[in-house]
Scaffold this motif. Structure first.
Motif, mmCIF file in Angstrom:
data_model
loop_
_atom_site.group_PDB
_atom_site.id
_atom_site.type_symbol
_atom_site.label_atom_id
_atom_site.label_comp_id
_atom_site.label_asym_id
_atom_site.label_seq_id
_atom_site.Cartn_x
_atom_site.Cartn_y
_atom_site.Cartn_z
ATOM 1 N N MET A 1 -28.998 -33.572 85.182
ATOM 2 C CA MET A 1 -28.345 -33.200 86.150
ATOM 3 C C MET A 1 -27.004 -32.273 85.875
ATOM 4 S SD MET A 1 -28.649 -32.192 89.591
ATOM 5 C CE MET A 1 -29.686 -33.513 90.161
ATOM 6 N N ASN A 2 -26.995 -31.208 86.338
ATOM 7 C CA ASN A 2 -25.482 -30.555 86.054
ATOM 8 C C ASN A 2 -25.247 -29.776 87.282
ATOM 9 O OD1 ASN A 2 -26.380 -27.418 85.703
ATOM 10 N ND2 ASN A 2 -27.907 -28.459 84.441
ATOM 11 N N ASP A 3 -23.885 -29.431 87.211
ATOM 12 C CA ASP A 3 -23.410 -28.355 88.247
ATOM 13 C C ASP A 3 -22.751 -27.193 87.676
ATOM 14 O OD1 ASP A 3 -22.159 -27.532 90.610
ATOM 15 O OD2 ASP A 3 -20.270 -28.960 90.494
ATOM 16 N N GLU B 1 -14.664 -23.496 82.542
ATOM 17 C CA GLU B 1 -14.674 -24.975 82.095
ATOM 18 C C GLU B 1 -16.126 -25.447 81.911
ATOM 19 O OE1 GLU B 1 -11.298 -26.152 84.858
ATOM 20 O OE2 GLU B 1 -12.856 -25.913 85.900
ATOM 21 N N LEU B 2 -16.420 -26.036 80.729
ATOM 22 C CA LEU B 2 -17.610 -26.519 80.332
ATOM 23 C C LEU B 2 -17.445 -28.275 79.884
ATOM 24 C CD1 LEU B 2 -20.705 -26.271 79.543
ATOM 25 C CD2 LEU B 2 -19.744 -25.196 77.283
ATOM 26 N N ARG B 3 -18.364 -28.790 80.617
ATOM 27 C CA ARG B 3 -18.221 -30.250 80.219
ATOM 28 C C ARG B 3 -19.924 -30.607 79.982
ATOM 29 N NH1 ARG B 3 -17.636 -32.956 84.804
ATOM 30 N NH2 ARG B 3 -19.765 -33.992 84.675
ATOM 31 N N ILE B 4 -20.036 -31.135 78.728
ATOM 32 C CA ILE B 4 -21.328 -31.493 78.514
ATOM 33 C C ILE B 4 -21.382 -32.965 78.309
ATOM 34 C CG2 ILE B 4 -23.382 -31.111 76.986
ATOM 35 C CD1 ILE B 4 -22.359 -28.517 76.265
ATOM 36 N N ASP B 5 -21.807 -33.772 79.028
ATOM 37 C CA ASP B 5 -22.003 -35.197 78.871
ATOM 38 C C ASP B 5 -22.866 -35.593 77.626
ATOM 39 O OD1 ASP B 5 -19.966 -35.479 80.628
ATOM 40 O OD2 ASP B 5 -21.323 -35.653 82.366
ATOM 41 N N ALA B 6 -24.048 -34.501 77.973
ATOM 42 C CA ALA B 6 -25.264 -34.954 77.018
ATOM 43 C C ALA B 6 -26.027 -33.641 77.166
ATOM 44 C CB ALA B 6 -26.077 -36.379 77.274
ATOM 45 N N LYS B 7 -26.517 -33.359 75.880
ATOM 46 C CA LYS B 7 -27.550 -32.343 75.630
ATOM 47 C C LYS B 7 -28.515 -33.038 74.604
ATOM 48 C CE LYS B 7 -30.199 -28.709 75.389
ATOM 49 N NZ LYS B 7 -31.242 -28.483 76.703
ATOM 50 N N ARG B 8 -29.995 -32.809 75.210
ATOM 51 C CA ARG B 8 -30.966 -33.508 74.097
ATOM 52 C C ARG B 8 -32.145 -32.543 74.099
ATOM 53 N NH1 ARG B 8 -29.345 -37.698 77.381
ATOM 54 N NH2 ARG B 8 -28.223 -39.604 76.142
ATOM 55 N N PHE B 9 -32.793 -32.674 73.113
ATOM 56 C CA PHE B 9 -34.364 -31.816 73.249
ATOM 57 C C PHE B 9 -35.137 -32.734 72.428
ATOM 58 C CE2 PHE B 9 -32.150 -30.086 69.342
ATOM 59 C CZ PHE B 9 -33.189 -30.075 68.281
ATOM 60 N N ASP C 1 -30.665 -27.184 81.075
ATOM 61 C CA ASP C 1 -31.332 -28.799 80.843
ATOM 62 C C ASP C 1 -30.043 -29.711 80.317
ATOM 63 O OD1 ASP C 1 -32.645 -30.839 80.838
ATOM 64 O OD2 ASP C 1 -34.064 -30.260 79.062
ATOM 65 N N PHE C 2 -29.062 -29.859 80.806
ATOM 66 C CA PHE C 2 -28.048 -30.709 80.492
ATOM 67 C C PHE C 2 -27.476 -31.565 81.272
ATOM 68 C CE2 PHE C 2 -25.827 -26.998 81.864
ATOM 69 C CZ PHE C 2 -24.378 -27.569 82.163
ATOM 70 N N GLN C 3 -26.606 -32.358 81.051
ATOM 71 C CA GLN C 3 -25.924 -33.322 82.023
ATOM 72 C C GLN C 3 -24.406 -32.928 81.780
ATOM 73 O OE1 GLN C 3 -27.168 -37.057 79.960
ATOM 74 N NE2 GLN C 3 -27.778 -37.786 82.127
ATOM 75 N N GLY C 4 -23.701 -32.514 82.961
ATOM 76 C CA GLY C 4 -22.520 -32.095 82.738
ATOM 77 C C GLY C 4 -22.238 -31.178 83.887
ATOM 78 N N ARG C 5 -21.241 -30.128 83.661
ATOM 79 C CA ARG C 5 -20.824 -29.076 84.482
ATOM 80 C C ARG C 5 -20.368 -27.768 83.930
ATOM 81 N NH1 ARG C 5 -15.671 -28.409 86.864
ATOM 82 N NH2 ARG C 5 -15.663 -27.728 89.313
ATOM 83 N N LEU C 6 -20.718 -26.848 84.513
ATOM 84 C CA LEU C 6 -20.227 -25.394 84.159
ATOM 85 C C LEU C 6 -19.703 -24.925 85.107
ATOM 86 C CD1 LEU C 6 -20.306 -22.999 81.922
ATOM 87 C CD2 LEU C 6 -22.362 -22.475 83.184
ATOM 88 N N ARG C 7 -18.300 -24.235 84.949
ATOM 89 C CA ARG C 7 -17.650 -23.390 86.072
ATOM 90 C C ARG C 7 -17.232 -22.211 85.315
ATOM 91 N NH1 ARG C 7 -14.487 -24.246 90.705
ATOM 92 N NH2 ARG C 7 -12.687 -23.164 90.979
#
Length: 253
Positions: free
Chosen positions: A1-3, A14-22, A69-75
């Motif tokens: 889930m991302n915002d 602003e970019l926060r990536i808590d987790a990105k997997r494939f 498809d990542f966990q985190g937030r993009l502004r």
């Protein structure tokens, strides 16, 4: 889930990536990025630097909104209007240089005057040519012109000068400095070339091996684009030493 959302013109990227997997070909989950947080002030130029395969391009695709498809937030800054330049120029071979550039424009701006942009990038005498007739340097100029033609709120560049002769790369870097300075567009560059990053950027973000994290950040002395060769070499050597120390510390933790 991302915002993901856009912000005001003067807002940072602003970019926060808590987790990105494939998933790998054998079905194994591979973690590419973990606990990465990046902030780039409005109008500034940042550079992502890291070892090959660490996830730089993945991070850029997330920042571009091409991978949700990542966990985190993009502004993103402004209205989120994005200009992007890939490693390959990605020009349509059946369209002229000018047509390729104008294809990116909204319908109501299709005939906007781009003479200054063409002049800065040295494209004025090549507008009626087709991509197959261009050198790699000219094709890269056309790709950069296409990104700037839309007057982006922020600009992403994925190793835009790779595989170029150094003389051509130097000229293109100077042209990029002129354009980003004049437009004050918030810019994030991915590069494997530390000296290039030191020459172009206001702020450096050094990445670890996969899963990528930011080892440390470095703010560079202004003005960018005019740093002497000796200063670029001095800063680059200092940064290599700091990277080695940061890698050693992360390996001990």
């Amino acid at each position: 889930m991302n915002d993901a959302q856009t912000a005001g013109d003067a807002a940072p990227l602003e970019l926060r990536i808590d987790a990105k997997r494939f998933l790998s070909s054998d079905g194994t989950a591979v973690e590419v990025v973990r606990n990465l947080e990046l902030r780039l002030e409005a109008g500034s130029f940042g550079a992502l630097i890291g070892p090959s395969g660490c996830g730089k391009t993945t991070i850029l695709k997330i920042a571009a909104g091409l991978d949700a498809d990542f966990q985190g937030r993009l502004r993103t800054p402004g209205a989120g209007r994005l200009g992007i330049v890939f490693q390959e120029p990605r020009l349509l071979p059946w369209r002229t240089v000018e047509d390729n550039i104008r294809l990116a424009l909204p319908a109501d701006q299709a005939n906007v005057d781009l003479a200054d942009l063409f002049g800065t990038l040295g494209l004025g005498s090549h507008l009626a040519r087709y991509p197959g007739e261009l050198s790699l340097g000219l094709a890269r100029r056309a790709a950069i012109a296409r990104a700037f033609a839309i007057r982006p709120d922020f600009l992403l560049l994925d190793e835009p000068f790779v595989s170029l002769d150094e003389a051509v790369a130097i000229r293109l870097r100077n042209e990029l400095v002129a354009l980003t300075t004049a437009t004050r567009v918030t810019t994030l560059l991915v590069t494997h070339d530390l000296a290039e990053a030191v020459q172009l950027a206001d702020r450096l973000f050094f990445l670890s091996d996969r899963p990528a994290q930011i080892l440390f950040e470095k703010t560079l002395p202004p003005p960018r684009g005019t740093r002497s060769k000796d200063l670029v070499t001095e800063i680059s050597e200092e940064m290599r030493a700091q990277v080695a120390q940061a890698v050693a510390r992360s390996g001990q933790s």
